[in-house]
Motif scaffolding. Structure first.
Motif, PDB file in Angstrom:
ATOM      1  N   SER A   1       0.805  -1.223   0.000  1.00 22.12           N
ATOM      2  CA  SER A   1       0.000   0.000   0.000  1.00 22.12           C
ATOM      3  C   SER A   1       0.838   1.274   0.000  1.00 22.12           C
ATOM      4  CB  SER A   1      -0.933   0.004   1.215  1.00 22.12           C
ATOM      5  OG  SER A   1      -0.175   0.075   2.407  1.00 22.12           O
ATOM      6  N   ILE A   2       2.160   1.149   0.004  1.00 22.37           N
ATOM      7  CA  ILE A   2       3.044   2.322   0.040  1.00 22.37           C
ATOM      8  C   ILE A   2       3.197   2.901  -1.355  1.00 22.37           C
ATOM      9  CG2 ILE A   2       5.462   3.035   0.362  1.00 22.37           C
ATOM     10  CD1 ILE A   2       4.091   2.769   2.974  1.00 22.37           C
ATOM     11  N   ASN A   3       3.075   4.216  -1.447  1.00 19.25           N
ATOM     12  CA  ASN A   3       3.381   4.952  -2.670  1.00 19.25           C
ATOM     13  C   ASN A   3       4.671   5.725  -2.422  1.00 19.25           C
ATOM     14  OD1 ASN A   3       1.039   4.257  -4.157  1.00 19.25           O
ATOM     15  ND2 ASN A   3      -0.123   5.691  -2.898  1.00 19.25           N
ATOM     16  N   LEU A   4       5.401   6.015  -3.476  1.00 19.92           N
ATOM     17  CA  LEU A   4       6.644   6.773  -3.309  1.00 19.92           C
ATOM     18  C   LEU A   4       6.378   8.131  -2.674  1.00 19.92           C
ATOM     19  CD1 LEU A   4       8.527   5.892  -6.586  1.00 19.92           C
ATOM     20  CD2 LEU A   4       9.034   5.132  -4.275  1.00 19.92           C
ATOM     21  N   ALA A   5       5.207   8.693  -2.922  1.00 19.93           N
ATOM     22  CA  ALA A   5       4.863   9.991  -2.335  1.00 19.93           C
ATOM     23  C   ALA A   5       4.713   9.892  -0.812  1.00 19.93           C
ATOM     24  CB  ALA A   5       3.581  10.518  -2.953  1.00 19.93           C
ATOM     25  N   ASP A   6       4.531   8.667  -0.291  1.00 16.28           N
ATOM     26  CA  ASP A   6       4.391   8.463   1.154  1.00 16.28           C
ATOM     27  C   ASP A   6       5.740   8.450   1.867  1.00 16.28           C
ATOM     28  OD1 ASP A   6       1.672   8.121   0.742  1.00 16.28           O
ATOM     29  OD2 ASP A   6       1.830   5.938   0.607  1.00 16.28           O
ATOM     30  N   LEU A   7       6.827   8.488   1.098  1.00 11.90           N
ATOM     31  CA  LEU A   7       8.153   8.345   1.674  1.00 11.90           C
ATOM     32  C   LEU A   7       8.961   9.628   1.552  1.00 11.90           C
ATOM     33  CD1 LEU A   7       9.049   4.871   0.141  1.00 11.90           C
ATOM     34  CD2 LEU A   7       8.220   5.324   2.448  1.00 11.90           C
TER      35      LEU A   7
ATOM     36  N   LYS B   1      17.477   8.960  -5.335  1.00 16.85           N
ATOM     37  CA  LYS B   1      16.028   8.735  -5.297  1.00 16.85           C
ATOM     38  C   LYS B   1      15.637   7.570  -6.211  1.00 16.85           C
ATOM     39  CE  LYS B   1      11.786  11.386  -5.297  1.00 16.85           C
ATOM     40  NZ  LYS B   1      11.193  12.712  -5.466  1.00 16.85           N
ATOM     41  N   ALA B   2      16.286   7.459  -7.360  1.00 14.67           N
ATOM     42  CA  ALA B   2      15.996   6.351  -8.280  1.00 14.67           C
ATOM     43  C   ALA B   2      16.365   5.016  -7.644  1.00 14.67           C
ATOM     44  CB  ALA B   2      16.749   6.546  -9.591  1.00 14.67           C
ATOM     45  N   ARG B   3      17.488   4.971  -6.937  1.00 16.80           N
ATOM     46  CA  ARG B   3      17.902   3.729  -6.275  1.00 16.80           C
ATOM     47  C   ARG B   3      16.939   3.356  -5.152  1.00 16.80           C
ATOM     48  NH1 ARG B   3      23.555   2.770  -7.012  1.00 16.80           N
ATOM     49  NH2 ARG B   3      23.990   3.298  -9.174  1.00 16.80           N
ATOM     50  N   VAL B   4      16.480   4.366  -4.415  1.00 20.08           N
ATOM     51  CA  VAL B   4      15.494   4.105  -3.351  1.00 20.08           C
ATOM     52  C   VAL B   4      14.202   3.603  -3.976  1.00 20.08           C
ATOM     53  CG1 VAL B   4      14.051   5.197  -1.596  1.00 20.08           C
ATOM     54  CG2 VAL B   4      16.498   5.690  -1.674  1.00 20.08           C
ATOM     55  N   ARG B   5      13.797   4.196  -5.087  1.00 19.25           N
ATOM     56  CA  ARG B   5      12.584   3.766  -5.791  1.00 19.25           C
ATOM     57  C   ARG B   5      12.703   2.295  -6.199  1.00 19.25           C
ATOM     58  NH1 ARG B   5      12.802   6.970 -10.136  1.00 19.25           N
ATOM     59  NH2 ARG B   5      12.034   8.715  -8.919  1.00 19.25           N
TER      60      ARG B   5
ATOM     61  N   HIS C   1      10.262  -0.774  -4.964  1.00 17.60           N
ATOM     62  CA  HIS C   1       9.603  -1.694  -5.902  1.00 17.60           C
ATOM     63  C   HIS C   1       9.976  -3.138  -5.603  1.00 17.60           C
ATOM     64  CE1 HIS C   1       7.608   1.258  -8.309  1.00 17.60           C
ATOM     65  NE2 HIS C   1       8.732   1.893  -8.583  1.00 17.60           N
ATOM     66  N   ARG C   2      11.233  -3.381  -5.241  1.00 14.52           N
ATOM     67  CA  ARG C   2      11.656  -4.739  -4.890  1.00 14.52           C
ATOM     68  C   ARG C   2      10.892  -5.229  -3.665  1.00 14.52           C
ATOM     69  NH1 ARG C   2      14.291  -7.554  -1.474  1.00 14.52           N
ATOM     70  NH2 ARG C   2      14.949  -5.825  -0.173  1.00 14.52           N
ATOM     71  N   ARG C   3      10.737  -4.337  -2.676  1.00 13.62           N
ATOM     72  CA  ARG C   3      10.015  -4.721  -1.464  1.00 13.62           C
ATOM     73  C   ARG C   3       8.539  -4.957  -1.750  1.00 13.62           C
ATOM     74  NH1 ARG C   3      12.653  -2.856   3.809  1.00 13.62           N
ATOM     75  NH2 ARG C   3      14.814  -2.649   3.188  1.00 13.62           N
ATOM     76  N   LYS C   4       7.972  -4.224  -2.698  1.00 13.84           N
ATOM     77  CA  LYS C   4       6.562  -4.429  -3.051  1.00 13.84           C
ATOM     78  C   LYS C   4       6.355  -5.787  -3.713  1.00 13.84           C
ATOM     79  CE  LYS C   4       4.474   0.006  -3.573  1.00 13.84           C
ATOM     80  NZ  LYS C   4       3.419   0.611  -4.336  1.00 13.84           N
TER      81      LYS C   4
END
Length: 105
Positions: free
Chosen positions: A6-12, A72-76, A80-83
C-alpha cells in the motif's frame, strides 16, 4: 510492520546521512535513511556509486540535484523490490524455522 503493497513513493521521504558517507575502494557509499511522511523509519538503503563517476559528477553544474535524483531512483528500485517480495508474517517465519530445525534432528 510496513505494508509495502500500500506504500506509494509519495508516502516516503529520504535523507542522505552525509556524515556517514564512506569511500570504500573504488566506490562511494551513501547511506540513505528512508522514512514514512510521519517520520517513522522505514529502512536505510546504502547506495554505492563508482568513485570516478562521482568525481566527474561533482564537476558538472547542479551536481547535487543530479546526485539526489540518482539516490532517489535507487530508493525507488528498492521500494519496488520490497513491493514485489512476498511478505511472510513473523509468526509464519518462526513456524517454518521450527519445522526446519526439527527436520535436521
Amino acid at each position: 510492520m510496513i505494508d509495502w503493497q500500500s506504500i506509494n513513493l509519495a508516502d516516503l521521504a529520504f535523507d542522505v546521512q552525509v556524515e556517514d558517507i564512506q569511500e570504500v575502494g573504488h566506490t562511494f557509499v551513501f547511506p540513505v535513511a528512508v522514512k514514512l511522511k510521519d517520520g517513522t523509519p522505514a529502512f536505510t538503503q546504502p547506495v554505492s556509486l563508482r568513485a570516478d563517476f562521482y568525481r566527474e559528477l561533482k564537476k558538472t553544474p547542479d551536481w547535487e540535484t543530479a546526485l539526489m535524483q540518482i539516490l532517489k531512483a535507487r530508493v525507488r528500485e528498492e521500494v519496488h523490490r520490497r513491493k514485489k517480495q512476498n511478505s511472510v508474517s513473523i509468526h509464519d517465519r518462526l513456524r517454518l524455522m521450527n519445522a526446519n530445525d526439527r527436520s535436521l534432528q
